[in-house]
Design an enzyme around this catalytic site. Structure first.
Site, short mmCIF file in Angstrom:
data_model
loop_
_atom_site.label_atom_id
_atom_site.label_comp_id
_atom_site.label_asym_id
_atom_site.label_seq_id
_atom_site.Cartn_x
_atom_site.Cartn_y
_atom_site.Cartn_z
N LYS A 156 7.78 -12.41 -3.45
CA LYS A 156 8.10 -14.23 -3.50
C LYS A 156 6.79 -14.64 -2.10
O LYS A 156 6.53 -13.61 -1.26
CB LYS A 156 9.10 -14.75 -2.70
CG LYS A 156 9.61 -16.14 -2.66
CD LYS A 156 10.26 -16.68 -4.11
CE LYS A 156 9.31 -18.00 -4.23
NZ LYS A 156 10.34 -18.71 -5.68
N ARG A 188 0.43 -15.38 -7.26
CA ARG A 188 1.28 -13.97 -8.41
C ARG A 188 0.14 -13.45 -8.40
O ARG A 188 0.62 -12.52 -8.43
CB ARG A 188 1.79 -14.96 -9.41
CG ARG A 188 3.05 -16.11 -9.17
CD ARG A 188 4.30 -16.47 -10.30
NE ARG A 188 3.26 -16.86 -11.47
CZ ARG A 188 3.12 -18.16 -11.97
NH1 ARG A 188 3.69 -19.50 -11.19
NH2 ARG A 188 2.72 -18.94 -12.43
N SER A 226 7.04 -14.38 -7.83
CA SER A 226 7.04 -15.29 -7.96
C SER A 226 7.10 -15.96 -6.99
O SER A 226 7.06 -16.17 -5.53
CB SER A 226 8.88 -15.96 -7.80
OG SER A 226 9.25 -16.69 -8.48
N GLU A 296 5.61 -14.03 -19.35
CA GLU A 296 4.48 -14.98 -19.75
C GLU A 296 4.00 -14.87 -20.95
O GLU A 296 3.60 -14.34 -21.88
CB GLU A 296 3.46 -14.08 -19.11
CG GLU A 296 1.95 -15.00 -18.92
CD GLU A 296 1.17 -15.45 -17.86
OE1 GLU A 296 2.96 -15.78 -17.33
OE2 GLU A 296 0.37 -15.29 -17.97
N GLN A 348 0.55 -8.45 -14.57
CA GLN A 348 2.08 -8.12 -13.91
C GLN A 348 2.62 -7.64 -15.50
O GLN A 348 3.25 -8.38 -15.76
CB GLN A 348 3.23 -9.08 -13.35
CG GLN A 348 3.12 -9.85 -12.07
CD GLN A 348 3.41 -10.87 -11.96
OE1 GLN A 348 4.83 -11.32 -11.26
NE2 GLN A 348 2.35 -12.21 -11.86
N GLY A 349 1.91 -6.59 -15.91
CA GLY A 349 2.59 -6.20 -17.26
C GLY A 349 1.22 -6.39 -18.53
O GLY A 349 0.74 -7.26 -18.11
N PRO A 350 1.31 -6.21 -19.44
CA PRO A 350 -0.13 -6.14 -20.16
C PRO A 350 -0.49 -8.19 -20.31
O PRO A 350 0.50 -9.08 -20.31
CB PRO A 350 0.34 -6.20 -21.59
CG PRO A 350 1.00 -5.11 -21.46
CD PRO A 350 1.81 -4.90 -19.85
#
Length: 363
Positions: A156, A188, A226, A296, A348-350
């Site tokens: 957070k 983020r 987040s 996303e 955060q990830g592709p």
């Protein structure tokens, strides 16, 4: 030997802590062992989403009824606003107890709180470094030495408001952006890169300030961040597997390459013993304790070759579309929508996808 316990409790409103109160009263939850609470609240998930602050206040008051104030303040309260579509508001309570026996390795939980982030460092390398140090501290708290044993890092992080921007500028400091909504994305992004550095996914020396929130080739497969108005520091929860922990719970993770890429999640479920060709049956569903995911909208406006309009909607923020969309895809796999889906998956990830973690009761 420590034993991790995870409780998923439904909520009828952002300040509905009656389920947690009942679990404490019955002895199912020991407040002295609570490490963190993750909450999905039905706000908009944007700068002015005060449902997160309402939830944090309700939880704080609850734990202060059972713990000294200083102990209650150590509990990480990670509120994620936005329960679009069929997503069900709920709490996920992480508890650390002690006992002997049971399976090992097992789920291990650690936490850390950073100091207040100077507002001019938000979205910059200073935030990357602060979060990397915080993730390492949370790993140490969990007793996890090898970053490969970490399956999910929930962070957070703060955002900028007009008042916070004015405070920095009064000190002669320049903030990364004066757009408060953009500050959520940058915070983020920097926090995710900090987690990636701590986990050895990205070399810190390879990150430039210009890449934060813009170079989508840099990403973590295990970070979930987040941003919220309700804090000025970072609260970090590390989830992994450790031979020094025992108990029935286990965790695994997957990375979705886009919002409908459920097969890696199915593979993670199968690795944890919940194999199903289609949707989980009721017996398997009951063994799935928690499902955590990032969502996303891809920045190119395409999804498997077709145009999507999540980025073009002037009425509803793209993060809100993405949360509801990904929750629906995952709900079709596991058979319910009490799923912790957090929007805004910068690094955060592709691009267009995101990390997912599954916690299962093997007992």
């Amino acid at each position: 030997m420590p034993i991790a316990k995870v409780h998923r409790i439904s909520a009828s409103s952002p300040n509905d802590v009656s389920g947690l109160e009942a679990a404490i009263a019955s002895g199912r939850i020991d407040p002295k062992g609570v490490i963190a609470v993750l909450g999905k609240t039905e706000g908009n998930g944007l700068v002015n989403d005060f449902s997160r602050g309402l939830a944090t206040t309700a939880l704080t008051l609850l734990f202060e009824r059972h713990l000294p104030q200083a102990e209650a303040a150590q509990i990480c309260l990670v509120m994620s606003g936005g329960t679009e579509g069929g997503m069900a508001p709920h709490w996920i309570v992480f508890e650390r107890g002690k006992g002997e026996g049971g399976r090992s390795p097992a789920l291990a939980i650690g936490r850390a709180h950073t100091l207040q982030l100077p507002y001019e460092q938000l979205g910059r390398l200073g935030e990357v470094d602060q979060v990397a140090a915080g993730v390492r501290a949370a790993m140490e708290d969990a007793g996890i030495a090898d970053p490969a044993d970490v399956h999910f890092v929930q962070i957070k992080c703060p955002l900028l408001t007009a008042q916070r921007i004015a405070e920095a500028e009064a000190r002669g400091a320049a903030v990364a952006t004066r757009d408060t909504l953009k500050s959520m994305s940058l915070s983020r992004a920097a926090s995710a890169l900090g987690a990636a550095v701590a986990l050895g996914e990205i070399d810190r020396a390879a990150i430039t300030e210009a890449q934060i929130g813009s170079d989508w080739s840099l990403w973590s497969g295990r970070a979930s961040t987040s941003a919220g108005i309700e804090l000025v520091n970072h609260e970090i929860v590390v989830l992994g597997m450790s031979k020094d922990w025992s108990g029935p719970l286990a965790i695994d993770h997957a990375v979705m390459r886009d919002g409908i890429d459920i097969e890696p999640v199915r593979a993670a479920l199968q690795r944890l013993g919940l194999g199903a060709a289609g949707q989980l049956d009721p017996a398997q569903r009951n063994k799935m304790v928690a499902l955590l995911a990032k969502a996303e909208a891809s920045h190119d406006g395409r999804l498997r070759g077709h145009r999507h309009t999540m980025l073009d909607d002037s009425d509803i923020a793209s993060t809100r579309h993405a949360r509801g969309f990904v929750c629906g895809a995952l709900a079709g796999l596991v058979g319910h929508a009490e799923i912790y889906v957090s929007g805004g998956a910068e690094h955060q990830g592709p691009d267009g996808g995101g990390p997912v973690a599954v916690i299962v009761d093997r007992g």
